[in-house]
Motif scaffolding. Structure first.
Motif, PDB file in Angstrom:
ATOM      1  N   PHE A  33     109.026  70.269 -88.396  1.00  0.00           N
ATOM      2  CA  PHE A  33     108.664  70.263 -86.942  1.00  0.00           C
ATOM      3  C   PHE A  33     109.064  69.156 -85.898  1.00  0.00           C
ATOM      4  N   TYR A  35     108.157  67.331 -82.079  1.00  0.00           N
ATOM      5  CA  TYR A  35     107.160  67.403 -81.168  1.00  0.00           C
ATOM      6  C   TYR A  35     107.444  66.285 -80.152  1.00  0.00           C
ATOM      7  N   GLN A  37     105.781  63.500 -77.234  1.00  0.00           N
ATOM      8  CA  GLN A  37     104.422  62.973 -76.880  1.00  0.00           C
ATOM      9  C   GLN A  37     104.960  61.948 -75.835  1.00  0.00           C
ATOM     10  N   LEU A  43     100.130  65.266 -78.382  1.00  0.00           N
ATOM     11  CA  LEU A  43     101.326  65.888 -78.731  1.00  0.00           C
ATOM     12  C   LEU A  43     101.615  67.387 -78.673  1.00  0.00           C
ATOM     13  N   THR A  48     109.554  74.907 -84.645  1.00  0.00           N
ATOM     14  CA  THR A  48     109.356  74.575 -85.996  1.00  0.00           C
ATOM     15  C   THR A  48     110.875  75.165 -86.674  1.00  0.00           C
ATOM     16  N   LEU A  92     108.842  63.089 -82.278  1.00  0.00           N
ATOM     17  CA  LEU A  92     108.380  62.937 -83.436  1.00  0.00           C
ATOM     18  C   LEU A  92     108.857  64.208 -84.391  1.00  0.00           C
ATOM     19  N   GLY A 108     109.096  58.245 -85.025  1.00  0.00           N
ATOM     20  CA  GLY A 108     109.484  58.692 -83.904  1.00  0.00           C
ATOM     21  C   GLY A 108     110.483  58.027 -83.208  1.00  0.00           C
TER      22      GLY A 108
ATOM     23  N   SER B  42     103.625  55.839 -85.500  1.00  0.00           N
ATOM     24  CA  SER B  42     103.358  57.235 -85.600  1.00  0.00           C
ATOM     25  C   SER B  42     102.186  57.532 -86.009  1.00  0.00           C
ATOM     26  N   PHE B  88      93.112  61.656 -83.219  1.00  0.00           N
ATOM     27  CA  PHE B  88      93.555  62.966 -82.705  1.00  0.00           C
ATOM     28  C   PHE B  88      93.052  63.893 -83.719  1.00  0.00           C
ATOM     29  N   ASN B  97     101.060  80.283 -87.510  1.00  0.00           N
ATOM     30  CA  ASN B  97     101.573  78.707 -87.774  1.00  0.00           C
ATOM     31  C   ASN B  97     101.548  78.085 -86.453  1.00  0.00           C
ATOM     32  N   PHE B 101      96.917  70.029 -81.097  1.00  0.00           N
ATOM     33  CA  PHE B 101      96.392  68.786 -81.054  1.00  0.00           C
ATOM     34  C   PHE B 101      95.375  68.832 -79.841  1.00  0.00           C
ATOM     35  N   GLY B 102      94.425  67.947 -80.236  1.00  0.00           N
ATOM     36  CA  GLY B 102      93.644  67.478 -79.117  1.00  0.00           C
ATOM     37  C   GLY B 102      93.958  66.265 -78.218  1.00  0.00           C
TER      38      GLY B 102
END
Lengths: 114, 111
Positions: A33, A35, A37, A43, A48, A92, A108, B42, B88, B97, B101-102
Motif C-alpha cells: 500500500f 499512503y 501523510q 494517513l 493498493t 509511506l 517513509g 514511521s 492512531f 479492503n 485511519f483516525g
C-alpha cells in the motif's frame, strides 16, 4: 514482522519534476500500500498495489499523477508526477501478508516541493 | 462511507496518571488496529482487535473493542515519559479492503 526500506528517505524537488519512491521488503508479501501523510496529520491511502494486477486507487488519486509499479512480491515504486508544492508530504509504503492482516510500515519518504 | 473519529486529539498527562483514548467508527468493521508514531518516525503496530469484547495488553497499554458500540479504547496506566507519541486507530472493512485511519491522538507525558 517484515523489514521494509524506502528510498529516498527525503528529497527536495522543483515543481514540475517527478520523483520515484522505492519500497523494498525483505520477504514476499501479497499486498503493498502507498499512503500520504501531511505533517501533523493522519494517513490517507493513495492506492493498493498487488503483484500481477493494476494498482487500485482511492478517490482523489489518479494513475497519471501517481503511477505505481509492482513488478514482484518484494518491491514497489510510487512516482509523484509533475509535482507542485501541495505534494509536499511524507509518503509511506506498507505491506500485509493478506487481506485484513496487520499492515507494517516503511520508514517513509519526506518530500518537499519548492 | 467508513469514518473514524478519535478523541482527544491532544492529551497532556502527568507521569503516573491513567487516561483513555477513544476511537469511534461509523460502520460495521472487520478489524481494528492501534499504531504508535514517534516524531519523525514511521508507524509501529501495537494491537489488532478481531472481535467484540477483544482485549489486548502490552505493558502500560490496554486496548479493547466493542463492536456493538463501534468503539475501541486505548487505556494508559501509570503513564511514563516514554509513552509520549501519536497514537492512531485504524479500521478495516474486508469487502473492499477499505482501511481508514483516525486523526491521531498526540500524547505528551510530563514528569
Amino acid at each position: 514482522s517484515a523489514v521494509i526500506s524506502q528510498k529516498p528517505s527525503r528529497d527536495i524537488c522543483q515543481r514540475g519534476t517527478s520523483l520515484t519512491i522505492q519500497c523494498q521488503v525483505d520477504s514476499q508479501v501479497t499486498m503493498m500500500f502507498w499512503y500520504r501523510q501531511q505533517p501533523g496529520q493522519s494517513l490517507t491511502l493513495i492506492a493498493t498495489a498487488n503483484q500481477g494486477s493494476e494498482a487500485t486507487y482511492e478517490s482523489g488519486f489518479v494513475i497519471d499523477k501517481f503511477p505505481i509499479s509492482r513488478p514482484n512480491l518484494t518491491f514497489s515504486t510510487l512516482t509523484v508526477s509533475n509535482m507542485s508544492p501541495e505534494d509536499s508530504s511524507i509518503y509511506l509504503c506498507s505491506v500485509a501478508s493478506g487481506v485484513g492482516e496487520t499492515q507494517y510500515f516503511g520508514p517513509g519518504t519526506r518530500l518537499l516541493v519548492l | 462511507e467508513l469514518k473514524v473519529e478519535q478523541n482527544p486529539l491532544f492529551l497532556s498527562m502527568q507521569e503516573g496518571k491513567n487516561y483513555t483514548i477513544y476511537c469511534n467508527y461509523s460502520t460495521t468493521s472487520d478489524r481494528l488496529y492501534w499504531y504508535r508514531q514517534d516524531p519523525g518516525k514511521s508507524l509501529e503496530s501495537l494491537f489488532v482487535l478481531l472481535s467484540n469484547g477483544a482485549v489486548k495488553q502490552e505493558g502500560r497499554l490496554m486496548a479493547s473493542l466493542d463492536t456493538k458500540a463501534r468503539l475501541s479504547t486505548l487505556h494508559i496506566t501509570a503513564a511514563v515519559h516514554d509513552l509520549s507519541a501519536t497514537y492512531f486507530c485504524a479500521v478495516l472493512r474486508y469487502n473492499n479492503n477499505d482501511m481508514r485511519f483516525g486523526a491521531g491522538t498526540r500524547l505528551t507525558v510530563k514528569p
